[in-house]
Every structure is written in C-alpha cells, then in structure tokens.
Write a protein that holds these residues in place. Sequence first.
Motif, PDB file in Angstrom:
ATOM      1  N   VAL A 194     -39.391 -75.302  15.630  1.00  0.00           N
ATOM      2  CA  VAL A 194     -40.423 -75.885  14.771  1.00  0.00           C
ATOM      3  C   VAL A 194     -41.457 -74.843  14.353  1.00  0.00           C
ATOM      4  CG1 VAL A 194     -42.159 -77.700  14.573  1.00  0.00           C
ATOM      5  CG2 VAL A 194     -40.065 -78.115  15.896  1.00  0.00           C
ATOM      6  N   ALA A 195     -41.897 -73.988  15.264  1.00  0.00           N
ATOM      7  CA  ALA A 195     -42.868 -72.942  14.925  1.00  0.00           C
ATOM      8  C   ALA A 195     -42.134 -71.762  14.313  1.00  0.00           C
ATOM      9  CB  ALA A 195     -43.649 -72.529  16.170  1.00  0.00           C
ATOM     10  N   SER A 196     -41.523 -72.009  13.167  1.00  0.00           N
ATOM     11  CA  SER A 196     -40.632 -71.024  12.543  1.00  0.00           C
ATOM     12  C   SER A 196     -41.056 -70.799  11.094  1.00  0.00           C
ATOM     13  CB  SER A 196     -39.181 -71.522  12.633  1.00  0.00           C
ATOM     14  OG  SER A 196     -39.076 -72.863  12.162  1.00  0.00           O
ATOM     15  N   SER A 197     -40.475 -71.556  10.195  1.00  0.00           N
ATOM     16  CA  SER A 197     -40.831 -71.482   8.776  1.00  0.00           C
ATOM     17  C   SER A 197     -40.625 -72.860   8.173  1.00  0.00           C
ATOM     18  CB  SER A 197     -39.951 -70.462   8.045  1.00  0.00           C
ATOM     19  OG  SER A 197     -38.607 -70.932   7.973  1.00  0.00           O
ATOM     20  N   PRO A 198     -41.306 -73.161   7.059  1.00  0.00           N
ATOM     21  CA  PRO A 198     -41.127 -74.481   6.445  1.00  0.00           C
ATOM     22  C   PRO A 198     -39.669 -74.789   6.117  1.00  0.00           C
ATOM     23  CG  PRO A 198     -43.018 -73.374   5.487  1.00  0.00           C
ATOM     24  CD  PRO A 198     -42.344 -72.365   6.364  1.00  0.00           C
ATOM     25  N   GLN A 199     -38.948 -73.812   5.591  1.00  0.00           N
ATOM     26  CA  GLN A 199     -37.568 -74.067   5.213  1.00  0.00           C
ATOM     27  C   GLN A 199     -36.685 -74.306   6.434  1.00  0.00           C
ATOM     28  OE1 GLN A 199     -36.586 -74.554   1.951  1.00  0.00           O
ATOM     29  NE2 GLN A 199     -34.868 -75.420   3.087  1.00  0.00           N
ATOM     30  N   GLN A 200     -36.942 -73.574   7.513  1.00  0.00           N
ATOM     31  CA  GLN A 200     -36.132 -73.796   8.715  1.00  0.00           C
ATOM     32  C   GLN A 200     -36.377 -75.187   9.288  1.00  0.00           C
ATOM     33  OE1 GLN A 200     -35.927 -70.653  11.664  1.00  0.00           O
ATOM     34  NE2 GLN A 200     -35.579 -72.130  13.321  1.00  0.00           N
ATOM     35  N   VAL A 201     -37.634 -75.624   9.264  1.00  0.00           N
ATOM     36  CA  VAL A 201     -37.925 -76.974   9.748  1.00  0.00           C
ATOM     37  C   VAL A 201     -37.205 -78.002   8.892  1.00  0.00           C
ATOM     38  CG1 VAL A 201     -39.734 -78.703  10.099  1.00  0.00           C
ATOM     39  CG2 VAL A 201     -40.143 -76.324  10.741  1.00  0.00           C
ATOM     40  N   MET A 202     -37.235 -77.836   7.576  1.00  0.00           N
ATOM     41  CA  MET A 202     -36.522 -78.763   6.694  1.00  0.00           C
ATOM     42  C   MET A 202     -35.022 -78.718   6.955  1.00  0.00           C
ATOM     43  SD  MET A 202     -38.676 -80.482   4.853  1.00  0.00           S
ATOM     44  CE  MET A 202     -37.639 -81.123   3.511  1.00  0.00           C
ATOM     45  N   ASP A 203     -34.493 -77.536   7.204  1.00  0.00           N
ATOM     46  CA  ASP A 203     -33.060 -77.399   7.468  1.00  0.00           C
ATOM     47  C   ASP A 203     -32.650 -78.046   8.781  1.00  0.00           C
ATOM     48  OD1 ASP A 203     -32.747 -76.030   5.099  1.00  0.00           O
ATOM     49  OD2 ASP A 203     -32.743 -74.044   6.027  1.00  0.00           O
ATOM     50  N   GLU A 204     -33.592 -78.198   9.704  1.00  0.00           N
ATOM     51  CA  GLU A 204     -33.297 -78.853  10.978  1.00  0.00           C
ATOM     52  C   GLU A 204     -33.117 -80.355  10.822  1.00  0.00           C
ATOM     53  OE1 GLU A 204     -32.760 -77.758  13.997  1.00  0.00           O
ATOM     54  OE2 GLU A 204     -33.484 -75.684  14.032  1.00  0.00           O
ATOM     55  N   MET A 205     -33.594 -80.921   9.710  1.00  0.00           N
ATOM     56  CA  MET A 205     -33.501 -82.362   9.497  1.00  0.00           C
ATOM     57  C   MET A 205     -32.087 -82.742   9.033  1.00  0.00           C
ATOM     58  SD  MET A 205     -36.520 -83.193  10.387  1.00  0.00           S
ATOM     59  CE  MET A 205     -36.660 -81.697  11.396  1.00  0.00           C
ATOM     60  N   PRO A 206     -31.598 -83.925   9.381  1.00  0.00           N
ATOM     61  CA  PRO A 206     -30.263 -84.349   8.959  1.00  0.00           C
ATOM     62  C   PRO A 206     -30.147 -84.354   7.435  1.00  0.00           C
ATOM     63  CG  PRO A 206     -31.132 -85.836  10.626  1.00  0.00           C
ATOM     64  CD  PRO A 206     -32.261 -84.941  10.225  1.00  0.00           C
ATOM     65  N   SER A 207     -29.069 -83.853   6.926  1.00  0.00           N
ATOM     66  CA  SER A 207     -28.913 -83.709   5.478  1.00  0.00           C
ATOM     67  C   SER A 207     -28.613 -85.034   4.786  1.00  0.00           C
ATOM     68  CB  SER A 207     -27.787 -82.712   5.171  1.00  0.00           C
ATOM     69  OG  SER A 207     -26.563 -83.150   5.744  1.00  0.00           O
ATOM     70  N   GLY A 208     -28.079 -85.996   5.511  1.00  0.00           N
ATOM     71  CA  GLY A 208     -27.629 -87.228   4.873  1.00  0.00           C
ATOM     72  C   GLY A 208     -28.687 -88.294   4.694  1.00  0.00           C
ATOM     73  N   ILE A 209     -29.938 -88.028   5.031  1.00  0.00           N
ATOM     74  CA  ILE A 209     -30.947 -89.087   4.973  1.00  0.00           C
ATOM     75  C   ILE A 209     -31.775 -89.053   3.693  1.00  0.00           C
ATOM     76  CG2 ILE A 209     -31.119 -89.258   7.490  1.00  0.00           C
ATOM     77  CD1 ILE A 209     -33.662 -87.592   7.373  1.00  0.00           C
ATOM     78  N   GLY A 210     -31.540 -88.086   2.819  1.00  0.00           N
ATOM     79  CA  GLY A 210     -32.261 -88.019   1.558  1.00  0.00           C
ATOM     80  C   GLY A 210     -33.554 -87.227   1.663  1.00  0.00           C
ATOM     81  N   GLY A 211     -34.058 -86.791   0.508  1.00  0.00           N
ATOM     82  CA  GLY A 211     -35.221 -85.911   0.457  1.00  0.00           C
ATOM     83  C   GLY A 211     -36.478 -86.514   1.045  1.00  0.00           C
ATOM     84  N   GLN A 212     -36.752 -87.793   0.738  1.00  0.00           N
ATOM     85  CA  GLN A 212     -37.981 -88.406   1.238  1.00  0.00           C
ATOM     86  C   GLN A 212     -37.989 -88.448   2.760  1.00  0.00           C
ATOM     87  OE1 GLN A 212     -39.337 -92.315  -0.315  1.00  0.00           O
ATOM     88  NE2 GLN A 212     -39.625 -92.909   1.830  1.00  0.00           N
ATOM     89  N   PHE A 213     -36.895 -88.921   3.350  1.00  0.00           N
ATOM     90  CA  PHE A 213     -36.872 -89.041   4.800  1.00  0.00           C
ATOM     91  C   PHE A 213     -36.779 -87.673   5.478  1.00  0.00           C
ATOM     92  CE2 PHE A 213     -35.511 -93.418   3.749  1.00  0.00           C
ATOM     93  CZ  PHE A 213     -36.523 -94.095   4.420  1.00  0.00           C
TER      94      PHE A 213
END
Length: 377
Positions: free
Chosen positions: A47-66
């Motif tokens: 988590v204490a990495s970069s904004p893009q890495q945090v976003m990449d850690e989120m499941p891809s199938g849940i859509g942009g908002q979630f």
Amino acid sequence: MLITIAVIASLIIVKMLWVTCATSGLGDWDSERKDIIRRANYLTERVASSPQQVMDEMPSGIGGQFKGEWALYTCSMTSVALANIALLYPQNKEVSLKYIDKIIDIALSEEIREYDALRWGEDPMDGIYGELSHISYYSHLAWMISRYKEIGGDDKYDWEYRALCEAMNRRIRESIYLNLPTYPGESIYVPDMLVAIVALNYYAKQNGGRYSETVKLWIERAKREWIDQETGLLASFLEVDGDSLKVAPSIKGSYSSLNCYYLSLVDKGFAMEQYELLKTHFKQTFPVGGIKEYHDHSCWLGVDIDAGPIIMNLSSSGTAFAIGCATNLGDMEFRKQLLKTAEIAGSTISWLGQSHYLLANLALVGEAIALAMRTTR
C-alpha cells in the motif's frame, strides 16, 4: 471410499491444528504483537508504494468505480491499522508515521480521486469550496489525516485537514436532511456518513471542540429518526422522502457491523446498545462464529459487492467489521471467535517477516480491514 474419507479427515484435523496454533495467545497484546507487526509489514509493502500499484492491487473485474473505492478504503484502513499499532506499541510510532505519510500522499493522488470525480463530474479537491457532496472521499482522507495527527504527525497536511472538515461540516449543516449522498441520485449510505462524523469528531478533539456540535446533532437525530423499527439498529440506507428521510427496509449485517464500529469511536454508549442488537439479530455461532448478512432469511452461498462472499449465511465484511466492534467495546471472547473464523476462512501465510491471509491475494482491502479492526482500542 475409505481412502477418500481418511484423506478428508486428515485435512480437517490438520486445519483444526493450524487454526489452534494460529490463534493461540489471542487477547494478549504482547502475544499478538509479532503477528500484528508481520501483517503490517505485508500491507505497507503493497500500500505504501505508488498510486498505480495500489490500483493494480484491486481486483480487475469489479469495475473502475469499485476499484477506486476499494483502493481508498485500503489506504484508509491501512492508515488506521498503523495508527492503532503506534498506540499499542509506541516503539513503532516513527515507522507508522512514515508509512501513513506515504499513504496519505497516495490517497491525494489523481489516480485515487478519479472514481469520485467521474461520478460527481468534478475533481473532489477542485470542488473543496463548492457545493457537491464528495462525502466518501473527503471523509476517509480526513480520517487518515486525523490519525496521522493523533500519533504525532507534523503540520504537512494541516491545510487539507482543515479544508476537508470545513467542507464536510458546511455541507452537512446546509442539508435539510443532515446527510449527504455518496453519489448523485442514490440513497444515502449511512456507513459513509458515519466516516464523516468520525473524522469531524477527531478534528473536534484536536481543535478545541470545533464541529463537535455537528457530531452531537447528527448522533441525536440518528437515535430519534434513523432507527429501523424491526431490529432497533441504525439504518443501512436512508431514502429521501420530501423534506425528511425514511429508513430503507433493508438492514444488512455488513452495514450494521460497520455502523457499530464507527459509533464506537464517537459514542460508546450508543455503540454498545447497537452492538447488543447486532448480536441479537445477526450473530451466528454454528458452525463458526460470525455475523450474518441477513437477519430475516438464510443465504448459504452468495456474493455481494459490499459484504463479499456470503458462505453459510456469514457476511465476510460484516464478520471482519465486528472484530472492531468487539475489540473496541471489550468483548474479547467474541473477538476470539471472530478471529478464529477469519483464520478458518483466510488461512494465514507467513514468509520473510510478513504474514497475511491467503484471501488477501484476491482482495487486499480485506487484509487492511481485518488488521485495523483487530488493533482498535
């Protein structure tokens, strides 16, 4: 058939022994320290990495908002966990401050703000002096900064903290409902409003009582007007009905647990009342302890974007948030049951000074929530 039965029995025995070992020492903060710190090590690396890495850690199938919501929640809950750890184990304060500082910077990034900007049609930080709600983004960011300040953080984020709380307070007081929608055209999600109340309450403690009247007014109206008549629990959703709000009939275990946790940070008496009602209507002890998602019907297998997987009636997020309720309200016996359930479902993996539930590979936000709830005092 005998071989199959023997293999299954062996696996069950191994799992039982695993859970027993993994949950030994629960309830003693010194005994839990090693596991808590190892879990914090795992979270901060991701988590204490970069904004893009945090976003990449989120499941891809849940859509942009979630993905955006879950990313912000992961940042928020990781910051809360680190602040809790600094209070539990003061020798970790400087490390916690360093990482919370980094995570607040990430939460302030355009990548994380985008989910809220897309729904409201403006960047939330550009609209800080405007009229649109942005309550979800503002409240979590303000709460993160409040915890940073609580454990000795400097004045780096004082402007944002002041502006966010001023914006939330002004918009809440200007609303005839004393509530703000998370997104335009949708019901009011009470847990989202409660994050704002928690953040304003922290600000009041740190700034001579400023905004404490808003916190008091909201809690008083919640007790009078926003209670579900069937269960006695604070509403999960509120719907606009002319000049007032009405309680939506859907009371969810995940939302009720989260409501109770946030209330425990603001009004312990009200929280304790809600906690007893939560256990009355949603507590399940067999085959494992936890919080059901529905109090009025069974759901042996299902999926909900907020509750997570529902297995044998149990709500994944409801059970996780209940750990925070039990911990902060001193119900250590139920806390132990809930952490055993988390271990049965999650299965802890430890390696190179880090520990995490296996399920964190699918939803990092769950790991952050579990650690924040476990360390709340």
